[in-house]
Design a protein around this motif. Structure first.
Motif, PDB file in Angstrom:
ATOM      1  N   LEU A  28       0.920  -1.186   0.070  1.00  0.00           N
ATOM      2  CA  LEU A  28       0.078   0.019  -0.072  1.00  0.00           C
ATOM      3  C   LEU A  28       0.879   1.343  -0.024  1.00  0.00           C
ATOM      4  O   LEU A  28       2.050   1.220   0.703  1.00  0.00           O
ATOM      5  CB  LEU A  28      -0.737   0.037   1.309  1.00  0.00           C
ATOM      6  N   VAL A  29       0.604   2.236  -0.768  1.00  0.00           N
ATOM      7  CA  VAL A  29       1.436   3.230  -1.024  1.00  0.00           C
ATOM      8  C   VAL A  29       0.840   4.668  -0.071  1.00  0.00           C
ATOM      9  O   VAL A  29      -0.569   4.909  -0.258  1.00  0.00           O
ATOM     10  CB  VAL A  29       1.658   3.839  -2.459  1.00  0.00           C
ATOM     11  N   PHE A  30       1.517   5.307   0.635  1.00  0.00           N
ATOM     12  CA  PHE A  30       1.097   6.705   1.453  1.00  0.00           C
ATOM     13  C   PHE A  30       1.624   7.686   1.087  1.00  0.00           C
ATOM     14  O   PHE A  30       2.955   7.589   0.974  1.00  0.00           O
ATOM     15  CB  PHE A  30       1.094   6.081   2.793  1.00  0.00           C
ATOM     16  N   ARG A  31       1.470   8.844   0.802  1.00  0.00           N
ATOM     17  CA  ARG A  31       1.958   9.976   0.772  1.00  0.00           C
ATOM     18  C   ARG A  31       1.897  10.485   2.260  1.00  0.00           C
ATOM     19  O   ARG A  31       0.928  10.455   2.937  1.00  0.00           O
ATOM     20  CB  ARG A  31       1.191  10.949   0.058  1.00  0.00           C
ATOM     21  N   LEU A  32       3.185  11.104   2.722  1.00  0.00           N
ATOM     22  CA  LEU A  32       3.405  11.685   4.113  1.00  0.00           C
ATOM     23  C   LEU A  32       3.184  13.056   4.102  1.00  0.00           C
ATOM     24  O   LEU A  32       3.595  13.615   3.097  1.00  0.00           O
ATOM     25  CB  LEU A  32       4.687  10.969   4.580  1.00  0.00           C
ATOM     26  N   ASP A  33       2.666  13.564   5.056  1.00  0.00           N
ATOM     27  CA  ASP A  33       2.387  14.980   5.395  1.00  0.00           C
ATOM     28  C   ASP A  33       2.899  15.455   6.578  1.00  0.00           C
ATOM     29  O   ASP A  33       2.194  14.939   7.634  1.00  0.00           O
ATOM     30  CB  ASP A  33       1.038  15.502   5.046  1.00  0.00           C
ATOM     31  N   THR A  34       3.821  16.271   6.989  1.00  0.00           N
ATOM     32  CA  THR A  34       4.227  16.696   8.130  1.00  0.00           C
ATOM     33  C   THR A  34       4.116  18.132   8.423  1.00  0.00           C
ATOM     34  O   THR A  34       4.327  18.678   9.419  1.00  0.00           O
ATOM     35  CB  THR A  34       5.713  16.080   8.459  1.00  0.00           C
TER      36      THR A  34
END
Length: 134
Positions: free
Chosen positions: A17-23
């Motif tokens: 599963l591919v996730f885009r990270l946002d910090t």
């Protein structure tokens, strides 16, 4: 917060599963937004929900899939070489330590597995020699 990658790949059977990270949010939390599901076996990339993947998404997913396939291929060969080591250890065990009852418990299964493996290896080697003309 430490520099994190833009994407996270959660490994699963046959893919990820591919996730885009946002910090960059006010709470300074790591937000993970699923963007796609990957199938390494057939190369399929399915966007999650109604999402459209960007060129950057597709490029990173392609890079990861290539690197993952190479890693799995190296691991596969390493696993087989470990099996060779284990077979050698098993031979030593059978020759020097195994009791008759222990040998009775494993001999038929080992002989059948080794016979099957030998037949496949001999057939595949003959095929390779025939193809190469040698």
């Amino acid at each position: 917060m430490a520099d994190l990658p833009d994407y996270y790949f959660r490994i699963r059977e046959n893919g990820a599963l591919v996730f885009r990270l946002d910090t960059a949010n006010r709470q300074q939390r790591i937000e993970m937004e699923q963007i796609a599901t990957l199938n390494l076996r057939n190369g399929e990339v399915r966007p999650h929900g109604q999402r459209a993947l960007t060129e950057a998404d597709r490029a990173e997913i392609g890079r990861w899939m290539k690197a993952r396939a190479e890693l799995l291929a190296r691991r596969e060969v390493d696993d087989i070489l470990r099996t060779v080591d284990h077979l050698n250890l098993t031979t030593q065990w059978a020759q020097s330590k195994a009791a008759d009852a222990q040998l009775d418990a494993v001999t038929d299964a080992l002989l059948l597995a080794m016979h099957d493996l030998r037949a496949v290896l001999v057939r595949r080697k003959a095929d390779r020699l025939t193809k190469s003309g040698g």
